[in-house]
Each structure stands twice: as C-alpha cells, then as structure tokens.
Design a protein around this motif. Structure first.
Motif, short mmCIF file in Angstrom:
data_model
loop_
_atom_site.label_atom_id
_atom_site.label_comp_id
_atom_site.label_asym_id
_atom_site.label_seq_id
_atom_site.Cartn_x
_atom_site.Cartn_y
_atom_site.Cartn_z
N TYR A 74 0.87 -1.17 0.00
CA TYR A 74 0.00 0.00 0.00
C TYR A 74 0.90 1.22 0.00
CZ TYR A 74 -3.30 3.51 1.76
OH TYR A 74 -4.06 4.63 1.93
N ASN A 75 0.74 2.08 -1.01
CA ASN A 75 1.64 3.22 -1.15
C ASN A 75 1.08 4.52 -0.59
OD1 ASN A 75 -0.34 3.94 -2.99
ND2 ASN A 75 0.95 3.76 -4.80
N THR A 116 -3.17 -0.16 -3.47
CA THR A 116 -2.36 -1.36 -3.25
C THR A 116 -1.92 -1.92 -4.59
OG1 THR A 116 -3.50 -1.90 -1.18
CG2 THR A 116 -2.30 -3.67 -2.27
N TYR A 155 2.19 3.22 5.20
CA TYR A 155 2.51 2.24 4.17
C TYR A 155 2.41 0.84 4.76
CZ TYR A 155 4.78 6.42 2.27
OH TYR A 155 5.04 7.70 1.85
N ILE A 212 3.48 -3.44 3.53
CA ILE A 212 3.98 -4.35 2.50
C ILE A 212 3.87 -5.78 2.99
CG2 ILE A 212 6.39 -4.07 3.30
CD1 ILE A 212 7.18 -4.56 0.30
N ASP A 270 10.98 3.72 -0.57
CA ASP A 270 10.79 2.78 -1.68
C ASP A 270 9.31 2.52 -1.96
OD1 ASP A 270 13.51 2.56 -1.94
OD2 ASP A 270 13.67 0.64 -0.89
N LEU A 271 8.47 2.61 -0.93
CA LEU A 271 7.04 2.35 -1.09
C LEU A 271 6.26 3.58 -1.53
CD1 LEU A 271 6.37 0.06 2.01
CD2 LEU A 271 6.81 -0.62 -0.35
N ASN A 272 6.88 4.72 -1.48
CA ASN A 272 6.22 5.97 -1.88
C ASN A 272 6.33 6.14 -3.39
OD1 ASN A 272 4.92 8.45 -1.75
ND2 ASN A 272 6.81 9.56 -1.26
N VAL A 273 5.78 5.17 -4.14
CA VAL A 273 5.86 5.18 -5.60
C VAL A 273 4.50 4.81 -6.19
CG1 VAL A 273 8.32 4.64 -5.74
CG2 VAL A 273 6.65 2.76 -5.63
N GLU A 274 4.30 5.21 -7.44
CA GLU A 274 3.12 4.82 -8.18
C GLU A 274 3.50 3.70 -9.15
OE1 GLU A 274 1.61 8.31 -10.03
OE2 GLU A 274 1.11 9.31 -8.13
#
Length: 322
Positions: A53-54, A58, A115, A117, A160-164
């Motif tokens: 989940y960014n 998800t 976030y 994962i 790293d998770l702050n992406v589209e």
C-alpha cells in the motif's frame, strides 16, 4: 646507565604499553561483536510475491518463471531491478531500536499505517510490515502485523514504497550512438528540416599499421567545419540521450495526440551497421522539466528531460553557420 640504554628501555616500555592496549581493544571489540546481534523484523528468502500500500492504492507483483510481473497486467514492463531491490530490502528488514512494551498503536501511527507491504516466499511463508510515523528524516516506526513489538527502522523502505505503478515501469533504452557509428542525422521540427551526412576518411600509419578515421559532416549538402561547436554539441547530445521515466506503456492515438505526438519533432539517426533510431518528441509535460517522447514507434510514451535533450529542439540551419 648510558643514554642509549635509557632510550632502549623507554622504547621497550612503550611497546609493552601499546601491546597491552591493542590486546585490550581487540578483546573489547570481539566481546562487542559477540553481543551485538541485529534484530530483524523479517528474514525471508526467495520472495516470490509482494503487495504494498503506497498511501493511495495497493499494488501487487508476482514472480513468474523468475520474472516479476504486475498482477494487474502481465504485459506491464516491470522494472526487475527495482522490484528485486524492494523484495530484498523488505525481506531482510533490520531494526534500529526495539520497543518490547510499546504504547498504544496510535502513538506510532500504526493504527492507520502510512505504508504496508506483504511478502510471500516460495515456501508459503508470509509477513506484513506496517510502517507508521516518521521519527525524523532517517527513521520510521514499524511493526509486523499480528505482533506486539514496535521498532524503528531506516526510512529507506518508506521511501521505496512511496511510488506509483508507472514508477516501477522499466524505461526503454537508447542505442549506443557516437560519431563513429552515426552515418546520417535527420531533424524535422516544424518548418525546420536538417539533414546531416558524414563522409569518412581513413589513414594508416606505415610503421605501426594503426588506422585512424576522420569525419566530414555536411548539412543539407553544405560541408561543415570540423571544429563547428554546434555540430559537436549536437553529436554529444545524441550520444547521451536517455528517458527519465515511463508515462504510459500502452498508448493509443488519442493519448499520443494529447501528448503532442500527432505532430512531433522527429530525429532519425542511421548507423553504419544498417540500424536506425527514430525519436519522436511531443509537448512539454505540465511540470515543464520534460517532454513526452516515443522511441522507434513503440507503444510506450516516455518522459525525456530537457537536460537530456540539450539543444536538439532549438537547432536551425543558422546555428551551424559561422
């Protein structure tokens, strides 16, 4: 006792003291190493699926025959390096600090995580890591779902998770271009039409047998000076082209028109091995730091930075005179 003898005794004493200090430090370091055990939130090998989940949506990816694929569309050009790095980072997640008896989840932002994962291994093991508030620019709070302990971890995972989705698309690569392998260059930009052709002369050293090549370029039939700075700048710009990101991996005519690619600036380069590169450049992006572009008729639309393009969009015949 002679002066020399006293000096020798003094030196011997220094050696003994230094030796003792060295042994003491070695023992201390060894003891510290023996007791300094890193705590891990996860220790997962052979991760074959991940979803995260960014902060907005998800996204889920799975490994199929060793290749990462987006679960939403197997045709998506998943960036293998980026996804492998994400799986490795989240799969071997080390704690910086541990809170065995934490306060309530909302104290750490873990009641509504920023976030999340979830990782699953080939053997079926699965863990979900929740990421809460930032401690500072370097650390965030984290917790394994279903466990009590709260940790601080490096903010790398949150970054790293702050992406589209499109941030995880593999960008297309340009061919290797240099003055050595380029034969013709054609630029069509509105009413501007520039066609460059190259003639090659070779010279062989009689003693060494070494062959050197010199090039003469012509623009629209007129020979250019070999020291022409605009010419050398254009060749350099073409040699270092790269895409900064993928905008759409399966575009249609309407999307291309929206990006100004129905009437693009076209740069075509033919090489001495018979291959060719065709770059179509459309409108500037809303941010103004890039342009939409298509390489070799691909279905994908990419962004190319103004820095990468250099002066290619402003060239005209007058720029090569003088």
């Amino acid at each position: 006792m002679s002066k020399q003898s006293k000096q020798l005794l003094t030196l011997a004493g220094v050696v003994v003291v230094c030796g003792a200090l060295y042994l003491g430090l070695s023992f201390y370091n060894q003891s510290t190493a023996d007791t300094d055990e890193t705590v891990y939130l996860t220790q997962l090998e052979d991760v074959t699926a991940l979803s995260f989940y960014n902060g907005t949506e998800t996204l889920a990816f799975s490994k199929v025959d060793g290749t990462w694929q987006w679960d939403g569309d197997s045709a998506f050009p998943a960036d293998q390096s980026a996804l492998t790095s994400l799986a490795d980072t989240a799969g071997q997640l080390a704690a910086v600090r541990t809170f065995e008896t934490p306060e309530s989840a909302d104290s750490y932002g873990l009641d509504a995580p920023a976030y999340e994962i979830t990782l699953t291994t080939a053997g079926g093991d699965s863990k979900t890591v929740l990421i809460g508030n930032s401690v500072d620019s370097s650390y965030t709070y984290a917790q394994v779902e279903g466990e009590v302990t709260v940790y601080t971890i490096s903010s790398t995972l949150a970054d790293d998770l702050n992406v589209e989705l499109m941030d995880l698309a593999q960008v297309e690569s340009f061919p290797d271009l240099s003055e050595d392998n380029m034969e013709t260059i054609d630029i069509q930009n509105g009413d501007t039409s520039l066609t460059f052709t190259k003639e090659t002369a070779t010279d062989t050293d009689e003693e060494s047998g070494e062959t050197t090549s010199t090039y003469t370029w012509s623009l629209n039939g007129t020979e250019l000076d070999s020291e022409n700075e605009t010419l050398s700048g254009m060749i350099s710009d073409l040699s270092y082209l790269y895409f900064s990101s993928c905008y759409d991996y399966q575009s249609d005519e309407a999307q291309r028109a929206d990006c100004g690619l129905d009437s693009p600036v076209t740069i075509t380069v033919t090489c001495n091995d018979g291959t060719a590169m065709k770059l179509e450049i459309g409108d500037a992006t809303p941010e103004g730091d890039s342009y939409y572009a298509v390489l070799n008729g691909s279905d994908a639309i990419h962004r190319i930075s103004t820095t990468a393009l250099g002066d290619l969009l402003t060239l005209n015949e007058e720029a090569f005179q003088g």
